[in-house]
Design an enzyme around this catalytic site. Structure first.
Site, PDB file in Angstrom:
ATOM      1  N   HIS A  33      83.977 -83.554  20.797  1.00 24.58           N
ATOM      2  CA  HIS A  33      83.292 -84.576  20.693  1.00 24.58           C
ATOM      3  C   HIS A  33      82.002 -85.536  19.693  1.00 24.58           C
ATOM      4  CE1 HIS A  33      79.877 -81.993  20.796  1.00 24.58           C
ATOM      5  NE2 HIS A  33      80.489 -81.250  21.319  1.00 24.58           N
ATOM      6  N   CYS A  67      83.234 -75.881  21.439  1.00 24.69           N
ATOM      7  CA  CYS A  67      83.014 -77.770  21.093  1.00 24.69           C
ATOM      8  C   CYS A  67      84.410 -78.391  19.328  1.00 24.69           C
ATOM      9  CB  CYS A  67      82.693 -78.132  21.391  1.00 24.69           C
ATOM     10  SG  CYS A  67      82.860 -78.635  23.450  1.00 24.69           S
TER      11      CYS A  67
END
Length: 161
Positions: free
Chosen positions: A121, A137
């Site tokens: 992301h 992440c």
């Protein structure tokens, strides 16, 4: 900022990538796959014929590292964020929900990995790129993840090493 290219396939792909750098990258992965090399803090979008598009990323901080393979299960523009319970336990100051937008930690785009809590992301912390900074992440600059988002397909294989 594309690197010097050789071969007609690489030249044909270069104009599509204005943010990432087209580099030599030997891989047995299929074109359209993603390989993340955590020690190099780099993400490679596989073009085939020994070429890939390289992006700088932020990876997991110590204690949150992981490796393995999964597939792209969703792609979302300006995603909402719901911090996982374990993250809110560590950081009670976090909201239970944050709508998508420039202040959201997930940034401009999110590429979800299988049924895991992990994503590739964007970020509202661009200074974290190139560091071990996340809770697992893979963070990218918003402009970089927006470019990758245009190319990566649902079901694409993502391998973290």
């Amino acid at each position: 900022m594309a690197a010097a290219l050789t071969g007609t396939a690489a030249k044909a792909d270069a104009p599509q990538f204005k943010r990432g750098q087209v580099v030599n990258f030997a891989s047995k992965q299929q074109p359209g796959s993603i390989v993340i090399v955590t020690k190099d803090r780099a993400l490679y979008y596989i073009l085939g014929d020994g070429k890939a598009v390289k992006y700088k990323v932020a990876t997991a901080k110590r204690g949150f590292e992981w490796a393995g393979s999964n597939t792209v299960s969703a792609k979302v523009k300006w995603p909402d964020w719901r911090p996982p319970a374990q993250m809110r336990k560590r950081r009670p100051d976090l909201p239970a929900f944050m709508a998508g937008g420039p202040e959201n930690p997930l940034g401009a785009r999110a590429i979800y990995l299988g049924s895991t809590i992990y994503r590739i992301h964007g970020t509202n912390e661009p200074a974290s790129i190139g560091k071990a900074a996340s809770s697992g992440c893979i963070r990218m600059l918003n402009a970089d993840v927006s470019e990758l988002f245009q190319h990566v397909k649902m079901g694409a294989k993502v391998t973290v090493v």
